[in-house]
Scaffold this active site. Structure first.
Site, PDB file in Angstrom:
ATOM      1  N   THR A  36     -69.089  11.312  38.683  1.00  0.00           N
ATOM      2  CA  THR A  36     -70.073  12.404  38.636  1.00  0.00           C
ATOM      3  C   THR A  36     -69.565  13.643  39.367  1.00  0.00           C
ATOM      4  O   THR A  36     -69.508  14.740  38.793  1.00  0.00           O
ATOM      5  CB  THR A  36     -71.404  11.932  39.282  1.00  0.00           C
ATOM      6  OG1 THR A  36     -71.798  10.729  38.628  1.00  0.00           O
ATOM      7  CG2 THR A  36     -72.496  12.978  39.165  1.00  0.00           C
TER       8      THR A  36
ATOM      9  N   GLY B 254     -81.776   8.962  35.404  1.00  0.00           N
ATOM     10  CA  GLY B 254     -80.465   9.033  36.060  1.00  0.00           C
ATOM     11  C   GLY B 254     -80.539   9.548  37.487  1.00  0.00           C
ATOM     12  O   GLY B 254     -79.508   9.816  38.105  1.00  0.00           O
TER      13      GLY B 254
ATOM     14  N   LYS C 290     -70.384  10.490  52.450  1.00  0.00           N
ATOM     15  CA  LYS C 290     -71.219  10.404  53.668  1.00  0.00           C
ATOM     16  C   LYS C 290     -71.203   9.010  54.297  1.00  0.00           C
ATOM     17  O   LYS C 290     -71.261   8.876  55.520  1.00  0.00           O
ATOM     18  CB  LYS C 290     -72.663  10.813  53.366  1.00  0.00           C
ATOM     19  CG  LYS C 290     -73.313  10.061  52.218  1.00  0.00           C
ATOM     20  CD  LYS C 290     -73.554  10.949  51.049  1.00  0.00           C
ATOM     21  CE  LYS C 290     -74.149  10.212  49.871  1.00  0.00           C
ATOM     22  NZ  LYS C 290     -74.421  11.073  48.762  1.00  0.00           N
TER      23      LYS C 290
ATOM     24  N   LYS D 218     -76.602  10.760  56.253  1.00  0.00           N
ATOM     25  CA  LYS D 218     -76.555  12.231  56.292  1.00  0.00           C
ATOM     26  C   LYS D 218     -77.084  12.782  57.622  1.00  0.00           C
ATOM     27  O   LYS D 218     -76.494  13.711  58.182  1.00  0.00           O
ATOM     28  CB  LYS D 218     -77.366  12.794  55.119  1.00  0.00           C
ATOM     29  CG  LYS D 218     -76.714  12.502  53.775  1.00  0.00           C
ATOM     30  CD  LYS D 218     -77.684  12.779  52.647  1.00  0.00           C
ATOM     31  CE  LYS D 218     -77.098  12.512  51.284  1.00  0.00           C
ATOM     32  NZ  LYS D 218     -78.121  12.533  50.229  1.00  0.00           N
TER      33      LYS D 218
HETATM   34  N1  LIG Z   1     -73.376  11.834  42.776  1.00  0.00           N
HETATM   35  C1  LIG Z   1     -73.818  12.770  43.597  1.00  0.00           C
HETATM   36  O1  LIG Z   1     -74.683  13.560  43.257  1.00  0.00           O
HETATM   37  C2  LIG Z   1     -73.232  12.885  44.981  1.00  0.00           C
HETATM   38  C3  LIG Z   1     -73.730  13.871  45.843  1.00  0.00           C
HETATM   39  C4  LIG Z   1     -73.165  14.039  47.109  1.00  0.00           C
HETATM   40  C5  LIG Z   1     -72.141  13.179  47.494  1.00  0.00           C
HETATM   41  N2  LIG Z   1     -71.702  12.201  46.645  1.00  0.00           N
HETATM   42  C6  LIG Z   1     -70.601  11.336  47.108  1.00  0.00           C
HETATM   43  O2  LIG Z   1     -69.461  11.632  46.308  1.00  0.00           O
HETATM   44  C7  LIG Z   1     -68.673  10.465  46.149  1.00  0.00           C
HETATM   45  C8  LIG Z   1     -68.484  10.201  44.650  1.00  0.00           C
HETATM   46  O3  LIG Z   1     -69.752   9.973  44.071  1.00  0.00           O
HETATM   47  P1  LIG Z   1     -69.945   9.919  42.473  1.00  0.00           P
HETATM   48  O4  LIG Z   1     -71.417   9.929  42.251  1.00  0.00           O
HETATM   49  O5  LIG Z   1     -69.107  10.929  41.821  1.00  0.00           O
HETATM   50  O6  LIG Z   1     -69.379   8.468  42.168  1.00  0.00           O
HETATM   51  P2  LIG Z   1     -68.978   7.850  40.751  1.00  0.00           P
HETATM   52  O7  LIG Z   1     -69.598   8.617  39.649  1.00  0.00           O
HETATM   53  O8  LIG Z   1     -69.213   6.385  40.851  1.00  0.00           O
HETATM   54  O9  LIG Z   1     -67.407   8.110  40.672  1.00  0.00           O
HETATM   55  C9  LIG Z   1     -66.475   7.388  41.435  1.00  0.00           C
HETATM   56  C10 LIG Z   1     -65.091   7.621  40.845  1.00  0.00           C
HETATM   57  O10 LIG Z   1     -64.119   6.934  41.653  1.00  0.00           O
HETATM   58  C11 LIG Z   1     -63.271   6.207  40.805  1.00  0.00           C
HETATM   59  N3  LIG Z   1     -62.706   5.054  41.507  1.00  0.00           N
HETATM   60  C12 LIG Z   1     -63.312   3.903  41.871  1.00  0.00           C
HETATM   61  N4  LIG Z   1     -62.426   3.106  42.493  1.00  0.00           N
HETATM   62  C13 LIG Z   1     -61.251   3.785  42.507  1.00  0.00           C
HETATM   63  C14 LIG Z   1     -59.951   3.487  42.971  1.00  0.00           C
HETATM   64  N5  LIG Z   1     -59.691   2.336  43.582  1.00  0.00           N
HETATM   65  N6  LIG Z   1     -58.979   4.402  42.804  1.00  0.00           N
HETATM   66  C15 LIG Z   1     -59.218   5.578  42.196  1.00  0.00           C
HETATM   67  N7  LIG Z   1     -60.434   5.909  41.717  1.00  0.00           N
HETATM   68  C16 LIG Z   1     -61.426   5.019  41.871  1.00  0.00           C
HETATM   69  C17 LIG Z   1     -64.129   5.800  39.657  1.00  0.00           C
HETATM   70  O11 LIG Z   1     -63.281   5.473  38.547  1.00  0.00           O
HETATM   71  P3  LIG Z   1     -63.889   4.748  37.220  1.00  0.00           P
HETATM   72  O12 LIG Z   1     -64.938   5.699  36.694  1.00  0.00           O
HETATM   73  O13 LIG Z   1     -62.725   4.640  36.336  1.00  0.00           O
HETATM   74  O14 LIG Z   1     -64.479   3.465  37.730  1.00  0.00           O
HETATM   75  C18 LIG Z   1     -64.903   7.099  39.423  1.00  0.00           C
HETATM   76  O15 LIG Z   1     -64.099   8.016  38.702  1.00  0.00           O
HETATM   77  C19 LIG Z   1     -69.396   9.370  46.901  1.00  0.00           C
HETATM   78  O16 LIG Z   1     -68.882   9.266  48.193  1.00  0.00           O
HETATM   79  C20 LIG Z   1     -70.826   9.864  46.956  1.00  0.00           C
HETATM   80  O17 LIG Z   1     -71.554   9.361  48.054  1.00  0.00           O
HETATM   81  C21 LIG Z   1     -72.227  12.038  45.421  1.00  0.00           C
END
Ligand SMILES: NC(=O)c1ccc[n+]([C@@H]2O[C@H](COP(=O)([O-])OP(=O)(O)OC[C@H]3O[C@@H](n4cnc5c(N)ncnc54)[C@H](OP(=O)(O)O)[C@@H]3O)[C@@H](O)[C@H]2O)c1
Length: 428
Positions: free
Chosen positions: A14, A187, A105, A205
């Site tokens: 995401t 979502g 976080k 946070k």
């Molecule tokens: N979502 C939000 O709105 C939001 C807001 C603020 C902060 N965050 C933080 O941002 C971070 C990412 O969140 P997200 O929502 O983007 O998570 P996400 O959609 O689950 O994306 C995680 C990504 O990491 C990849 N990944 C998993 N294991 C891996 C590995 N061993 N090596 C390389 N890549 C790997 C996944 O690959 P695959 O897709 O191929 O599995 C995916 O591309 C988290 O720490 C979260 O707390 C998120």
């Protein structure tokens, strides 16, 4: 022509996907602001996601190897998870002398101080604007914009999923389960929503904000965390009738060496600005001794707003601007421990489901008063002799320890047909 500033990105979900799109769409604007091109040179994820243009960008299967070996100046970690591969990526990047930007976080709540110490030792920057409140630039506001203030309090709505659920429960009189299911359908909530609805995400946070605001190492305090599972439509109704809204709040206060740091649902007066922050929006209020109150509101999550915060850090670092991650050098962080929840002093909302019979209220009032809690208001709008009816009490300001004692006594009362429901009242 100046050489480009090279960036490697681990995690293309995401936030990672949003970051790639932003770096590509805003390339010209970013180049103008930095004074040189910012170029994405390497990426890593488990699978190549469809819909992203990754042409010309080096692909790494192993994110740790990318962090250590790529020729990037800066690594962005957007994998997630507190202790696993994300932490290894961050350590590898810093140890290789690369700047680091992360939105993680959970990892910062446990390892923030160690990562800051490592970054300081290696002379690289550590940016984590995106880790708290998504698109709201609260870390920068707290650390730089308010740097001339002694911060006494930070509180806010730090989890958009919970705020969405509570807003739906309030506006449409939905029960918690139905509002959660709707949030999942849209979502806004994960299939396993526990990190959000049990208050853990907000607690990560607030521990980061407390650290930046008060200049102490990040200390996640899981014992002081309560989520929103027990908030019911009935509580929403009574809160409204009594002039309040229910919000999940992260609260941090420092007085001397005492750090109060907690997350729980709270009744806040309807007229307070924070009571009117609805849906997936987040809000953070900071209280400083010279500035007084500053409130920031905006989108607390999502692909584009979070990418906005990630790339803001990249722009700062590429431009040669970087503050100490937690506002001061690691060696001068103050060692304060979060105090137990029992130090709280404030008013309480109490809903009791009792058998409607003579004398119940008097004996509940006595139990409360014997524990040191006095009643400010009693509210009972339903009468049904011999049947179950709600009785709602608002207390005067009391110590949490006294309230917990009272809850044990009242909870054992024979006329009580359900466990008592207590929600803290916060007057902002
Ligand atoms: N979502 C939000 O709105 C939001 C807001 C603020 C902060 N965050 C933080 O941002 C971070 C990412 O969140 P997200 O929502 O983007 O998570 P996400 O959609 O689950 O994306 C995680 C990504 O990491 C990849 N990944 C998993 N294991 C891996 C590995 N061993 N090596 C390389 N890549 C790997 C996944 O690959 P695959 O897709 O191929 O599995 C995916 O591309 C988290 O720490 C979260 O707390 C998120």
């Amino acid at each position: 022509m100046s050489t480009p500033f090279k960036v490697a990105l681990a995690g293309l979900g995401t936030v990672g996907g949003g970051t790639v799109r932003l770096l590509q769409q805003q390339a010209e604007l970013i180049e103008k602001r930095v004074g040189r091109r910012v170029e994405l040179v390497a990426v890593s994820a488990l699978e190549k996601p469809p819909g992203l243009d990754l042409s010309g960008i080096r692909w790494f299967k192993d994110a740790v190897a990318m962090a250590a070996e790529s020729d990037a100046d800066l690594v962005i970690e957007l994998i997630g998870g507190a202790h696993g591969v994300a932490l290894k990526v961050c350590e590898a990047a810093i140890n290789a002398g690369k700047h680091l930007v992360t939105a993680n976080k959970a990892m910062l709540a446990y390892h923030g101080a160690d990562l800051a110490a490592l970054a300081e030792a290696k002379g690289v920057a550590l940016g984590f604007e995106a880790s708290v409140a998504g698109g709201i630039p609260v870390i920068k506001a707290l650390r730089e914009g308010l740097a001339a203030n002694r911060i006494s309090e930070i509180h806010g709505i730090l989890n958009g999923t919970c705020n969405y659920i509570l807003s739906r429960m309030h506006k449409d009189e939905m029960e918690f389960g139905a509002a959660l299911a709707e949030a999942q359908g849209l979502g806004y909530a994960e299939a396993d929503p526990s990190t959000d609805i049990d208050g853990i995400d907000a607690a990560h946070k607030i521990s980061i904000l407390a650290s930046v605001g008060f200049g102490c190492p990040v200390r996640f305090a899981p014992a002081n965390v309560e989520g929103i599972r027990h908030v019911s439509a009935l509580d929403m109704k009574y809160a409204e009738l009594l002039g309040y809204r229910i919000k999940l709040l992260g609260i941090a206060r420092r007085s001397g060496d005492v750090l109060e740091q907690r997350v729980h649902p709270a009744l806040v007066p309807k007229g307070a600005p924070i009571a009117n922050v609805e849906g997936v929006f987040n809000a953070v209020t900071i209280v400083g001794d010279f500035v007084d109150k500053v409130m920031l509101v905006g989108r607390g999550a999502g692909s584009a707003p979070t990418a906005s915060a990630v790339v803001a850090d990249v722009i700062d670092i590429a431009s040669g601007r970087s503050a100490s991650p937690f506002g001061v050098k690691v060696a001068v962080l103050d060692l304060v421990e979060p105090a137990p929840l029992s130090v709280r002093h404030g008013a309480y909302y109490l809903r009791l489901m009792v058998r409607d019979q003579v004398g119940v209220l008097a004996s509940v009032a006595k139990a409360l008063s014997d524990s040191g809690v006095s009643i400010a208001k009693v509210f009972q709008d339903e009468r049904s002799p011999g049947e179950k009816v709600p009785v709602v009490l608002i207390t005067h300001e009391s110590d949490e320890a006294a309230m917990q004692k009272a809850l044990k006594i009242v909870g054992a009362h024979p006329a009580l047909l359900e466990p008592p429901r207590m929600i803290r009242i916060e007057q902002f």
